[in-house]
Motif scaffolding. Structure first.
Motif, PDB file in Angstrom:
ATOM      1  N   UNK A 337       0.815  -1.212   0.000  1.00 48.44           N
ATOM      2  CA  UNK A 337       0.000   0.000   0.000  1.00 48.44           C
ATOM      3  C   UNK A 337       0.850   1.266   0.000  1.00 48.44           C
ATOM      4  N   UNK A 338       1.973   1.253   0.714  1.00 41.21           N
ATOM      5  CA  UNK A 338       2.815   2.448   0.741  1.00 41.21           C
ATOM      6  C   UNK A 338       3.514   2.653  -0.596  1.00 41.21           C
ATOM      7  N   UNK A 339       3.844   1.567  -1.297  1.00 40.24           N
ATOM      8  CA  UNK A 339       4.452   1.713  -2.626  1.00 40.24           C
ATOM      9  C   UNK A 339       3.475   2.375  -3.591  1.00 40.24           C
ATOM     10  N   UNK A 340       2.227   1.894  -3.605  1.00 37.83           N
ATOM     11  CA  UNK A 340       1.224   2.470  -4.511  1.00 37.83           C
ATOM     12  C   UNK A 340       0.879   3.896  -4.082  1.00 37.83           C
ATOM     13  N   UNK A 341       0.819   4.152  -2.777  1.00 31.20           N
ATOM     14  CA  UNK A 341       0.542   5.498  -2.298  1.00 31.20           C
ATOM     15  C   UNK A 341       1.650   6.461  -2.735  1.00 31.20           C
ATOM     16  N   UNK A 342       2.903   6.012  -2.630  1.00 27.98           N
ATOM     17  CA  UNK A 342       4.016   6.838  -3.081  1.00 27.98           C
ATOM     18  C   UNK A 342       3.925   7.138  -4.573  1.00 27.98           C
ATOM     19  N   UNK A 343       3.576   6.117  -5.366  1.00 28.16           N
ATOM     20  CA  UNK A 343       3.424   6.319  -6.811  1.00 28.16           C
ATOM     21  C   UNK A 343       2.277   7.274  -7.106  1.00 28.16           C
ATOM     22  N   UNK A 344       1.157   7.096  -6.407  1.00 28.60           N
ATOM     23  CA  UNK A 344      -0.015   7.941  -6.657  1.00 28.60           C
ATOM     24  C   UNK A 344       0.260   9.403  -6.337  1.00 28.60           C
ATOM     25  N   UNK A 345       1.051   9.671  -5.297  1.00 34.08           N
ATOM     26  CA  UNK A 345       1.282  11.052  -4.872  1.00 34.08           C
ATOM     27  C   UNK A 345       2.453  11.712  -5.592  1.00 34.08           C
ATOM     28  N   UNK A 346       3.580  10.991  -5.721  1.00 36.40           N
ATOM     29  CA  UNK A 346       4.799  11.633  -6.189  1.00 36.40           C
ATOM     30  C   UNK A 346       5.086  11.428  -7.674  1.00 36.40           C
ATOM     31  N   UNK A 347       4.603  10.339  -8.265  1.00 28.42           N
ATOM     32  CA  UNK A 347       4.890  10.117  -9.687  1.00 28.42           C
ATOM     33  C   UNK A 347       4.348  11.234 -10.573  1.00 28.42           C
ATOM     34  N   UNK A 348       3.124  11.766 -10.327  1.00 31.73           N
ATOM     35  CA  UNK A 348       2.656  12.892 -11.153  1.00 31.73           C
ATOM     36  C   UNK A 348       3.513  14.154 -10.996  1.00 31.73           C
ATOM     37  N   UNK A 349       4.168  14.305  -9.840  1.00 28.05           N
ATOM     38  CA  UNK A 349       5.036  15.470  -9.647  1.00 28.05           C
ATOM     39  C   UNK A 349       6.366  15.305 -10.373  1.00 28.05           C
ATOM     40  N   UNK A 350       6.786  14.058 -10.565  1.00 24.77           N
ATOM     41  CA  UNK A 350       8.076  13.780 -11.185  1.00 24.77           C
ATOM     42  C   UNK A 350       7.989  13.626 -12.699  1.00 24.77           C
ATOM     43  N   UNK A 351       6.805  13.251 -13.180  1.00 22.13           N
ATOM     44  CA  UNK A 351       6.679  12.917 -14.601  1.00 22.13           C
ATOM     45  C   UNK A 351       5.411  13.533 -15.173  1.00 22.13           C
ATOM     46  N   UNK A 473       7.988  13.460   5.015  1.00 24.63           N
ATOM     47  CA  UNK A 473       7.681  13.250   3.596  1.00 24.63           C
ATOM     48  C   UNK A 473       6.352  13.904   3.232  1.00 24.63           C
ATOM     49  N   UNK A 474       5.356  13.762   4.115  1.00 28.59           N
ATOM     50  CA  UNK A 474       4.049  14.383   3.866  1.00 28.59           C
ATOM     51  C   UNK A 474       4.171  15.902   3.814  1.00 28.59           C
ATOM     52  N   UNK A 475       5.000  16.469   4.694  1.00 28.07           N
ATOM     53  CA  UNK A 475       5.192  17.923   4.703  1.00 28.07           C
ATOM     54  C   UNK A 475       5.836  18.392   3.399  1.00 28.07           C
ATOM     55  N   UNK A 476       6.826  17.636   2.915  1.00 25.65           N
ATOM     56  CA  UNK A 476       7.470  17.981   1.643  1.00 25.65           C
ATOM     57  C   UNK A 476       6.462  17.910   0.502  1.00 25.65           C
ATOM     58  N   UNK A 477       5.617  16.859   0.515  1.00 27.22           N
ATOM     59  CA  UNK A 477       4.620  16.705  -0.556  1.00 27.22           C
ATOM     60  C   UNK A 477       3.659  17.895  -0.579  1.00 27.22           C
ATOM     61  N   UNK A 478       3.154  18.271   0.581  1.00 29.64           N
ATOM     62  CA  UNK A 478       2.193  19.381   0.627  1.00 29.64           C
ATOM     63  C   UNK A 478       2.859  20.709   0.280  1.00 29.64           C
ATOM     64  N   UNK A 479       4.141  20.854   0.631  1.00 30.84           N
ATOM     65  CA  UNK A 479       4.864  22.080   0.267  1.00 30.84           C
ATOM     66  C   UNK A 479       5.024  22.166  -1.250  1.00 30.84           C
ATOM     67  N   UNK A 480       5.385  21.015  -1.868  1.00 31.06           N
ATOM     68  CA  UNK A 480       5.567  20.998  -3.320  1.00 31.06           C
ATOM     69  C   UNK A 480       4.251  21.272  -4.031  1.00 31.06           C
ATOM     70  N   UNK A 481       3.193  20.603  -3.618  1.00 29.57           N
ATOM     71  CA  UNK A 481       1.885  20.803  -4.267  1.00 29.57           C
ATOM     72  C   UNK A 481       1.392  22.229  -4.055  1.00 29.57           C
ATOM     73  N   UNK A 482       1.732  22.845  -2.917  1.00 33.21           N
ATOM     74  CA  UNK A 482       1.320  24.222  -2.656  1.00 33.21           C
ATOM     75  C   UNK A 482       1.993  25.179  -3.654  1.00 33.21           C
ATOM     76  N   UNK A 483       3.298  24.993  -3.858  1.00 35.37           N
ATOM     77  CA  UNK A 483       4.015  25.873  -4.780  1.00 35.37           C
ATOM     78  C   UNK A 483       3.606  25.609  -6.225  1.00 35.37           C
ATOM     79  N   UNK A 484       3.360  24.338  -6.562  1.00 33.38           N
ATOM     80  CA  UNK A 484       2.913  24.002  -7.916  1.00 33.38           C
ATOM     81  C   UNK A 484       1.571  24.644  -8.192  1.00 33.38           C
ATOM     82  N   UNK A 485       0.674  24.604  -7.199  1.00 35.49           N
ATOM     83  CA  UNK A 485      -0.664  25.191  -7.345  1.00 35.49           C
ATOM     84  C   UNK A 485      -0.549  26.703  -7.531  1.00 35.49           C
TER      85      UNK A 485
END
Length: 488
Positions: A337-351, A473-485
């Motif tokens: 579940x954590x592998x798929x969760x990581x892919x679902x959240x971070x793969x769109x940011x990387x690719x 990791x969650x804090x980094x994700x939300x920071x990245x999505x905040x700046x992207x938005x």
């Protein structure tokens, strides 16, 4: 909230009776229905009801594990529900002890005889009459792994050691087992037949072991050295059946059923085949998770709706935890579940996918797609790997660039070998190529594992450190999505 309820429920199980969880769940649901004019209060009540359901489920599961075992040797009948595997001087197998009461699952070790080798004639589905102690699961001496908890979480009520002269094959009435248990036994007998076909096609040694693990979920033939190579290189996930395997099967079956005009019929046929395969390979948490997600996608397809990965993942977790709340403590469940969760959240940011007619750019996109998925999955699983195995693989990107294409080719090749078995000469030739590819994969991963600084060893994290890393990791994700938005 369901997961939080399971965690709290397990911790306080000795102090809170099951009936208390039932009352709390009903009261919170009643409050939710009564507070329809107060949305915030209703939402809180609904969340609390799921919390109490989690506590109820785990308390009920722990209560079922409690069983009174005799303190003296007993004679009983049992049926083997897994193929015996040689471990030193014994063979180990899972078995269901049947009697007047409800069958119990037992982890058995049977001493091998060296005179007539009767143990070699024991296979999954065989019945035996034996005399031995049925002991409560306990841990190994000087081991940090909680083996007793692992056994209980996987449904084992006892473990036993059987002397070679204290058992004999016998006919056991399988009607005392549940329909699910009988189906699993038949599926595992058929799996052994398929594994024998691999030997017939020329697979042996560690090539056979990897083929058996990757396609049929049987890891019993894997050597410790090969497991270490895959683990150090960061490729252990390839040996565990998961979304990659089922997505290939789903794709092949979709092509075969594309001629059907009715939308629901092909999806029904595909899901029947998918779940049959899940039972065949042993119903590990990762493959069940993939099957549940594919089932959700199939239902969405029938309804002509768009599937959402995070929602499908959440529903898969919800269903699996309702069925068995102790799955939450299974390493395979957590990693999957954590592998798929990581892919679902971070793969769109990387690719970011862009259409291009350039062949060169398509190759670059394909290459970066593999890299981005590898990084995203590693972000999701690295803290768990460090916690459970004390290791971090440094060359995981290089590993996945090699592993993903090879694993895909091996899985498609296995399907082709099965389809072309009606033409023995072509099937044998293709099987030879397949075995060669597996050997190349093993050699490549052994080379990566032998590189300097291939892995960081000796990591000793606590649960709180793992939680802290995931919060970071969650804090980094939300920071990245905040700046992207903000940029959008």
């Amino acid at each position: 909230m369901l997961i939080l309820g399971i965690i709290v429920g397990k911790a306080v199980c000795p102090f809170i009776p099951i009936i208390a969880w039932v009352v709390l769940a009903f009261v919170s649901l009643a409050v939710a229905f009564a507070a329809n004019k107060y949305p915030v209060g209703q939402s809180v009540a609904i969340l609390l009801s799921f919390f109490f359901v989690g506590g109820l489920l785990v308390s009920f599961s722990i209560e079922k594990m409690k069983i009174s075992l005799p303190k003296y040797p007993v004679t009983y009948q049992a049926v083997l529900v897994s193929e015996p595997v040689v471990h030193g001087k014994v063979i180990q197998a899972d078995m269901m002890v049947v009697g007047d009461g409800k069958p119990i699952k037992v982890k058995a070790s049977i001493l091998r005889d060296t005179v007539d080798n009767r143990w070699q004639r024991l296979h999954v589905g065989d019945g035996i009459t034996a005399t031995s102690f049925l002991d409560v699961p306990h841990n190994f001496v000087q081991s940090t792994f909680d083996y007793a908890a692992w056994l209980k979480e996987h449904g084992f009520k006892a473990e036993t050691f059987i002397y070679y002269s204290d058992w004999k094959k016998s006919v056991v009435d399988l009607t005392k087992l549940s329909y699910i248990d009988r189906t699993v036994i038949q599926a595992r007998k058929f799996r052994q037949h398929l594994l024998a076909r691999y030997h017939d096609l020329g697979a042996d040694g560690q090539s056979y072991a990897v083929l058996a693990a990757m396609t049929l979920g049987d890891k019993s033939a894997l050597s410790r050295e090969l497991k270490d190579d895959y683990s150090i290189a960061g490729a252990s996930h390839v040996l565990a059946l998961s979304g990659l395997h089922l997505s290939i099967i789903y794709g092949v079956l979709t092509l075969l059923t594309i001629a059907f005009r009715r939308r629901w019929l092909p999806q029904l046929l595909i899901m029947t085949a998918i779940w049959s395969y899940v039972v065949l390979v042993g119903m590990s948490p990762s493959v069940v998770r993939s099957a549940v997600m594919l089932t959700v996608i199939a239902m969405v397809e029938i309804l002509n709706r768009r599937a959402m990965l995070l929602n499908s993942l959440s529903l898969a977790a919800f269903v699996m935890l309702l069925w068995n709340p102790m799955s939450l403590y299974d390493v395979g469940f957590e990693m999957s579940f954590m592998a798929v969760l990581g892919i679902a959240l971070f793969e769109p940011l990387l690719f970011r996918r862009h259409y291009t007619s350039s062949i060169a750019l398509r190759i670059v996109y394909w290459f970066w797609g593999i890299v981005s998925v590898s990084i995203a999955a590693q972000i999701g699983t690295a803290p768990l790997v460090a916690y459970y195995f004390g290791r971090f693989s440094c060359y995981f990107i290089l590993t996945n660039i090699i592993v993903i294409p090879c694993a895909t080719a091996i899985l498609y090749g296995t399907v082709l070998v099965a389809v072309l078995s009606i033409i023995p000469s072509v099937s044998s030739w293709l099987a030879g190529l397949l075995i060669g590819l597996v050997g190349l994969l093993n050699s490549s991963l052994h080379w990566i594992a032998s590189l300097p600084c291939a892995s960081i060893e000796g990591i000793n994290w606590s649960v709180y450190q793992v939680i802290g890393v995931y919060m970071f990791i969650a804090a980094i994700y939300y920071a990245i999505t905040f700046f992207v938005r903000d940029e959008d």
